[in-house]
Design a protein around this motif. Structure first.
Motif, short mmCIF file in Angstrom:
data_model
loop_
_atom_site.label_atom_id
_atom_site.label_comp_id
_atom_site.label_asym_id
_atom_site.label_seq_id
_atom_site.Cartn_x
_atom_site.Cartn_y
_atom_site.Cartn_z
N VAL A 17 38.73 59.48 27.98
CA VAL A 17 39.53 59.32 29.19
C VAL A 17 40.93 58.85 28.79
O VAL A 17 41.08 57.98 27.93
CB VAL A 17 38.89 58.29 30.16
CG1 VAL A 17 39.81 58.02 31.35
CG2 VAL A 17 37.53 58.78 30.62
N LYS A 18 41.93 59.43 29.43
CA LYS A 18 43.31 59.06 29.17
C LYS A 18 43.99 58.86 30.52
O LYS A 18 43.66 59.52 31.50
CB LYS A 18 43.98 60.20 28.41
CG LYS A 18 45.37 59.97 27.95
CD LYS A 18 45.51 59.24 26.66
CE LYS A 18 45.10 60.01 25.43
NZ LYS A 18 45.46 59.31 24.21
N TYR A 19 44.91 57.92 30.58
CA TYR A 19 45.71 57.68 31.78
C TYR A 19 47.13 58.15 31.52
O TYR A 19 47.66 57.96 30.42
CB TYR A 19 45.70 56.18 32.14
CG TYR A 19 44.38 55.75 32.74
CD1 TYR A 19 44.23 55.63 34.11
CD2 TYR A 19 43.28 55.50 31.93
CE1 TYR A 19 43.02 55.27 34.67
CE2 TYR A 19 42.06 55.14 32.48
CZ TYR A 19 41.94 55.02 33.85
OH TYR A 19 40.74 54.67 34.40
N ILE A 20 47.75 58.76 32.53
CA ILE A 20 49.08 59.34 32.42
C ILE A 20 49.98 58.71 33.48
O ILE A 20 49.60 58.65 34.66
CB ILE A 20 49.04 60.86 32.65
CG1 ILE A 20 48.00 61.54 31.76
CG2 ILE A 20 50.43 61.47 32.47
CD1 ILE A 20 48.26 61.49 30.29
N ILE A 82 47.33 66.41 24.96
CA ILE A 82 47.78 65.49 26.03
C ILE A 82 48.89 64.58 25.53
O ILE A 82 49.89 64.36 26.21
CB ILE A 82 46.59 64.66 26.57
CG1 ILE A 82 45.53 65.58 27.20
CG2 ILE A 82 47.06 63.60 27.56
CD1 ILE A 82 46.05 66.55 28.22
N ASN A 83 48.72 64.03 24.33
CA ASN A 83 49.75 63.13 23.79
C ASN A 83 51.08 63.87 23.61
O ASN A 83 52.14 63.34 23.97
CB ASN A 83 49.30 62.51 22.47
CG ASN A 83 48.23 61.46 22.66
OD1 ASN A 83 48.06 60.91 23.75
ND2 ASN A 83 47.49 61.18 21.61
N LEU A 84 51.04 65.09 23.08
CA LEU A 84 52.28 65.85 22.89
C LEU A 84 52.89 66.26 24.23
O LEU A 84 54.10 66.21 24.40
CB LEU A 84 52.01 67.08 22.03
CG LEU A 84 51.73 66.82 20.55
CD1 LEU A 84 51.29 68.11 19.85
CD2 LEU A 84 52.94 66.22 19.86
N GLY A 85 52.04 66.67 25.19
CA GLY A 85 52.53 67.03 26.51
C GLY A 85 53.19 65.85 27.20
O GLY A 85 54.26 65.98 27.79
N ALA A 86 52.55 64.68 27.11
CA ALA A 86 53.11 63.47 27.73
C ALA A 86 54.42 63.09 27.05
O ALA A 86 55.39 62.72 27.72
CB ALA A 86 52.10 62.33 27.65
N GLU A 87 54.45 63.19 25.73
CA GLU A 87 55.67 62.85 24.99
C GLU A 87 56.81 63.79 25.38
O GLU A 87 57.93 63.35 25.63
CB GLU A 87 55.40 62.96 23.49
CG GLU A 87 56.56 62.54 22.62
CD GLU A 87 56.21 62.63 21.14
OE1 GLU A 87 57.02 63.19 20.38
OE2 GLU A 87 55.12 62.16 20.75
#
Length: 119
Positions: A17-20, A82-87
């Motif tokens: 699970v990740k929070y954005i 997800i990490n790259l998209g969020a960054e």
């Protein structure tokens, strides 16, 4: 009263699970240009599995809003995607660890100090 557990609080094998972070101006899901679609369409790294919204909003004590999503299958691929998209979108990510949410910018907050809403 909703008896759902805060996504990420209970560890589920083969799921993460990740929070954005979200400024609240956009519909996170159910919108072709929603934040969920924007984050998940930036890169195509994961080879298998899937990603869903957990339909949960977490608001920090300072008012910052986060939405939860979870993924399974190619955990490492989804995590990187997800990490790259969020960054790329200049968003903060977070992860629940024990009774806190730990954010990618180094801050952490007790879950008991946050407002949790399911939708």
């Amino acid at each position: 009263m909703n008896n759902r557990e805060i996504p990420g609080k209970i560890i589920v094998e083969n799921r993460e699970v990740k929070y954005i972070s979200d400024d609240g101006s956009n519909n996170f899901v159910n919108n072709k240009n929603g934040l969920f679609d924007l984050i998940t369409s930036q890169f195509e790294i994961a080879k298998y599995g899937g990603i869903i919204s957990e339909n949960c909003k977490l608001t920090l004590p300072n008012g910052e809003l986060f939405h939860s999503l979870s993924y399974k299958g190619d955990i490492e691929g989804w995590r990187e995607e997800i990490n790259l998209g969020a960054e790329k979108l200049k968003l903060i990510t977070g992860k629940v660890i024990n009774d806190k949410i730990e954010l990618s910018d180094g801050r952490n907050f007790k879950l008991s100090d946050c407002k949790i809403e399911f939708y």
